[in-house]
Motif scaffolding. Structure first.
Motif, PDB file in Angstrom:
ATOM      1  N   HIS A  32      24.049  15.407  20.114  1.00 17.28           N
ATOM      2  CA  HIS A  32      24.967  16.347  19.467  1.00 17.28           C
ATOM      3  C   HIS A  32      24.172  17.220  18.496  1.00 17.28           C
ATOM      4  CE1 HIS A  32      27.948  13.641  21.066  1.00 17.28           C
ATOM      5  NE2 HIS A  32      28.939  14.325  20.523  1.00 17.28           N
ATOM      6  N   THR A  33      24.620  18.440  18.301  1.00 18.64           N
ATOM      7  CA  THR A  33      24.040  19.305  17.285  1.00 18.64           C
ATOM      8  C   THR A  33      24.667  18.912  15.954  1.00 18.64           C
ATOM      9  OG1 THR A  33      23.796  21.103  18.880  1.00 18.64           O
ATOM     10  CG2 THR A  33      23.728  21.696  16.539  1.00 18.64           C
ATOM     11  N   ILE A  34      23.859  18.336  15.082  1.00 13.93           N
ATOM     12  CA  ILE A  34      24.333  17.875  13.781  1.00 13.93           C
ATOM     13  C   ILE A  34      23.954  18.933  12.751  1.00 13.93           C
ATOM     14  CG2 ILE A  34      24.266  16.043  12.051  1.00 13.93           C
ATOM     15  CD1 ILE A  34      25.281  15.013  14.733  1.00 13.93           C
ATOM     16  N   GLU A  35      24.963  19.401  12.001  1.00 12.01           N
ATOM     17  CA  GLU A  35      24.750  20.417  10.968  1.00 12.01           C
ATOM     18  C   GLU A  35      25.003  19.784   9.599  1.00 12.01           C
ATOM     19  OE1 GLU A  35      27.527  23.481  12.068  1.00 12.01           O
ATOM     20  OE2 GLU A  35      26.242  24.196  13.691  1.00 12.01           O
ATOM     21  N   ALA A  56      10.873  18.873   6.588  1.00 11.65           N
ATOM     22  CA  ALA A  56      11.286  17.535   7.014  1.00 11.65           C
ATOM     23  C   ALA A  56      11.709  17.503   8.483  1.00 11.65           C
ATOM     24  CB  ALA A  56      12.426  17.037   6.131  1.00 11.65           C
ATOM     25  N   GLY A  57      11.601  18.656   9.172  1.00 14.39           N
ATOM     26  CA  GLY A  57      11.857  18.674  10.610  1.00 14.39           C
ATOM     27  C   GLY A  57      13.195  19.220  11.049  1.00 14.39           C
ATOM     28  N   PHE A  58      13.931  19.835  10.150  1.00 17.23           N
ATOM     29  CA  PHE A  58      15.233  20.385  10.485  1.00 17.23           C
ATOM     30  C   PHE A  58      15.137  21.887  10.712  1.00 17.23           C
ATOM     31  CE2 PHE A  58      15.857  16.524   8.180  1.00 17.23           C
ATOM     32  CZ  PHE A  58      16.922  15.910   8.823  1.00 17.23           C
ATOM     33  N   ALA A  79      21.210  22.577   7.624  1.00 19.02           N
ATOM     34  CA  ALA A  79      19.986  22.015   8.194  1.00 19.02           C
ATOM     35  C   ALA A  79      20.428  21.347   9.495  1.00 19.02           C
ATOM     36  CB  ALA A  79      19.360  21.005   7.245  1.00 19.02           C
ATOM     37  N   VAL A  80      19.874  21.800  10.615  1.00 21.74           N
ATOM     38  CA  VAL A  80      20.393  21.428  11.927  1.00 21.74           C
ATOM     39  C   VAL A  80      19.363  20.624  12.713  1.00 21.74           C
ATOM     40  CG1 VAL A  80      21.348  22.355  14.082  1.00 21.74           C
ATOM     41  CG2 VAL A  80      21.760  23.552  11.916  1.00 21.74           C
ATOM     42  N   VAL A  81      19.869  19.629  13.459  1.00 16.63           N
ATOM     43  CA  VAL A  81      19.013  18.802  14.297  1.00 16.63           C
ATOM     44  C   VAL A  81      19.856  18.284  15.463  1.00 16.63           C
ATOM     45  CG1 VAL A  81      19.457  16.647  13.033  1.00 16.63           C
ATOM     46  CG2 VAL A  81      17.275  16.955  14.196  1.00 16.63           C
ATOM     47  N   GLU A  82      19.208  18.043  16.580  1.00 15.14           N
ATOM     48  CA  GLU A  82      19.867  17.417  17.728  1.00 15.14           C
ATOM     49  C   GLU A  82      19.705  15.906  17.572  1.00 15.14           C
ATOM     50  OE1 GLU A  82      21.508  18.903  20.441  1.00 15.14           O
ATOM     51  OE2 GLU A  82      21.340  20.730  19.238  1.00 15.14           O
ATOM     52  N   ARG A  83      20.831  15.185  17.593  1.00 14.80           N
ATOM     53  CA  ARG A  83      20.811  13.734  17.404  1.00 14.80           C
ATOM     54  C   ARG A  83      21.849  13.087  18.306  1.00 14.80           C
ATOM     55  NH1 ARG A  83      16.614  13.492  15.184  1.00 14.80           N
ATOM     56  NH2 ARG A  83      16.230  13.419  12.977  1.00 14.80           N
ATOM     57  N   MET A  84      21.527  11.888  18.748  1.00 13.81           N
ATOM     58  CA  MET A  84      22.536  11.039  19.354  1.00 13.81           C
ATOM     59  C   MET A  84      23.470  10.603  18.219  1.00 13.81           C
ATOM     60  SD  MET A  84      21.606  11.113  22.474  1.00 13.81           S
ATOM     61  CE  MET A  84      22.598   9.863  23.275  1.00 13.81           C
ATOM     62  N   LEU A  85      24.662  10.181  18.562  1.00 19.74           N
ATOM     63  CA  LEU A  85      25.596   9.690  17.543  1.00 19.74           C
ATOM     64  C   LEU A  85      25.194   8.271  17.162  1.00 19.74           C
ATOM     65  CD1 LEU A  85      29.012  11.018  18.877  1.00 19.74           C
ATOM     66  CD2 LEU A  85      27.586  11.949  17.035  1.00 19.74           C
ATOM     67  N   ASP A  86      24.028   8.175  16.549  1.00 22.77           N
ATOM     68  CA  ASP A  86      23.429   6.898  16.175  1.00 22.77           C
ATOM     69  C   ASP A  86      23.469   6.779  14.652  1.00 22.77           C
ATOM     70  OD1 ASP A  86      20.957   5.390  15.142  1.00 22.77           O
ATOM     71  OD2 ASP A  86      21.003   4.787  17.253  1.00 22.77           O
ATOM     72  N   ARG A  87      24.206   5.801  14.176  1.00 18.34           N
ATOM     73  CA  ARG A  87      24.394   5.631  12.738  1.00 18.34           C
ATOM     74  C   ARG A  87      23.068   5.517  11.990  1.00 18.34           C
ATOM     75  NH1 ARG A  87      24.474   0.970  10.197  1.00 18.34           N
ATOM     76  NH2 ARG A  87      24.926  -0.152  12.113  1.00 18.34           N
ATOM     77  N   GLN A  88      22.133   4.756  12.533  1.00 16.35           N
ATOM     78  CA  GLN A  88      20.853   4.560  11.853  1.00 16.35           C
ATOM     79  C   GLN A  88      20.094   5.883  11.700  1.00 16.35           C
ATOM     80  OE1 GLN A  88      18.355   1.472  13.496  1.00 16.35           O
ATOM     81  NE2 GLN A  88      16.657   1.957  12.139  1.00 16.35           N
ATOM     82  N   TRP A 111      27.978  16.365   6.855  1.00 21.99           N
ATOM     83  CA  TRP A 111      27.597  16.974   8.124  1.00 21.99           C
ATOM     84  C   TRP A 111      28.809  17.113   9.038  1.00 21.99           C
ATOM     85  CZ3 TRP A 111      28.313  13.976  12.569  1.00 21.99           C
ATOM     86  CH2 TRP A 111      28.499  12.600  12.365  1.00 21.99           C
ATOM     87  N   GLY A 112      28.585  17.905  10.045  1.00 24.81           N
ATOM     88  CA  GLY A 112      29.590  18.082  11.081  1.00 24.81           C
ATOM     89  C   GLY A 112      28.899  18.303  12.408  1.00 24.81           C
ATOM     90  N   THR A 113      29.671  18.246  13.472  1.00 24.45           N
ATOM     91  CA  THR A 113      29.148  18.476  14.802  1.00 24.45           C
ATOM     92  C   THR A 113      30.268  18.978  15.688  1.00 24.45           C
ATOM     93  OG1 THR A 113      27.807  17.541  16.587  1.00 24.45           O
ATOM     94  CG2 THR A 113      29.524  16.125  15.668  1.00 24.45           C
ATOM     95  N   TYR A 114      29.940  19.276  16.908  1.00 23.75           N
ATOM     96  CA  TYR A 114      30.919  19.744  17.871  1.00 23.75           C
ATOM     97  C   TYR A 114      31.223  18.638  18.869  1.00 23.75           C
ATOM     98  CZ  TYR A 114      29.581  24.160  15.848  1.00 23.75           C
ATOM     99  OH  TYR A 114      29.309  25.162  14.957  1.00 23.75           O
ATOM    100  N   PHE A 115      32.469  18.556  19.256  1.00 24.55           N
ATOM    101  CA  PHE A 115      32.918  17.609  20.274  1.00 24.55           C
ATOM    102  C   PHE A 115      32.264  17.966  21.600  1.00 24.55           C
ATOM    103  CE2 PHE A 115      35.853  16.100  23.510  1.00 24.55           C
ATOM    104  CZ  PHE A 115      36.220  14.859  23.031  1.00 24.55           C
ATOM    105  N   ILE A 116      31.765  16.958  22.316  1.00 22.32           N
ATOM    106  CA  ILE A 116      31.171  17.175  23.639  1.00 22.32           C
ATOM    107  C   ILE A 116      32.038  16.450  24.660  1.00 22.32           C
ATOM    108  CG2 ILE A 116      29.182  16.762  25.141  1.00 22.32           C
ATOM    109  CD1 ILE A 116      27.394  16.953  22.692  1.00 22.32           C
ATOM    110  N   GLU A 117      32.579  17.217  25.580  1.00 22.15           N
ATOM    111  CA  GLU A 117      33.402  16.640  26.649  1.00 22.15           C
ATOM    112  C   GLU A 117      32.564  15.704  27.499  1.00 22.15           C
ATOM    113  OE1 GLU A 117      36.659  17.057  27.418  1.00 22.15           O
ATOM    114  OE2 GLU A 117      37.056  18.495  25.824  1.00 22.15           O
TER     115      GLU A 117
END
Length: 121
Positions: A32-35, A56-58, A79-88, A111-117
């Motif tokens: 997901h695109t995490i903002e 820091a890589g964002f 600050a945006v990064v692509e991440r799995m919905l992984d809590r850690q 943060w927020g993200t977009y829903f992915i069907e």
């Protein structure tokens, strides 16, 4: 509020948000695109935070100026990064970004993200 208390509150926010996204059916097998959101009335402080987030890589978006309900102005960026919905992973991002916000005395606003069907095969 202490930084440790604030960090714990963000961990809880992260868990609740991830759980809600998955329960609503967002495809957790895709990144997901995490903002991550930052704001400050001090443009120079916000700019320094943006530089540190980039280091820091964002991916850092341009700062925008927003008018508040009371007529005041605030600057913000994501600050945006692509991440799995992984809590850690998201908790690690939160730690880094909250430290940057604290260092530069700007507001970290989660943060927020977009829903992915879910893709049916």
């Amino acid at each position: 509020m202490s930084t440790a208390t604030e960090l714990q509150q963000w961990y809880e926010f992260n868990e609740e948000t991830i759980t809600a996204l998955i329960e609503d059916g967002s495809d957790d097998s895709q990144a997901h695109t995490i903002e991550y959101h930052f704001a400050s009335s001090d443009f120079e402080a916000l700019e320094k935070a943006a530089v540190d987030a980039f280091k820091a890589g964002f991916e850092v978006g341009d700062a925008e100026e927003l008018e508040l309900d009371d007529g005041g102005e605030v600057f913000c960026f994501d600050a945006v990064v692509e991440r799995m919905l992984d809590r850690q992973l998201i908790n690690q991002d939160t730690e880094k970004l909250l430290a940057i916000a604290t260092k530069h005395k700007v507001h970290y606003d989660g943060w927020g993200t977009y829903f992915i069907e879910t893709q049916d095969d």
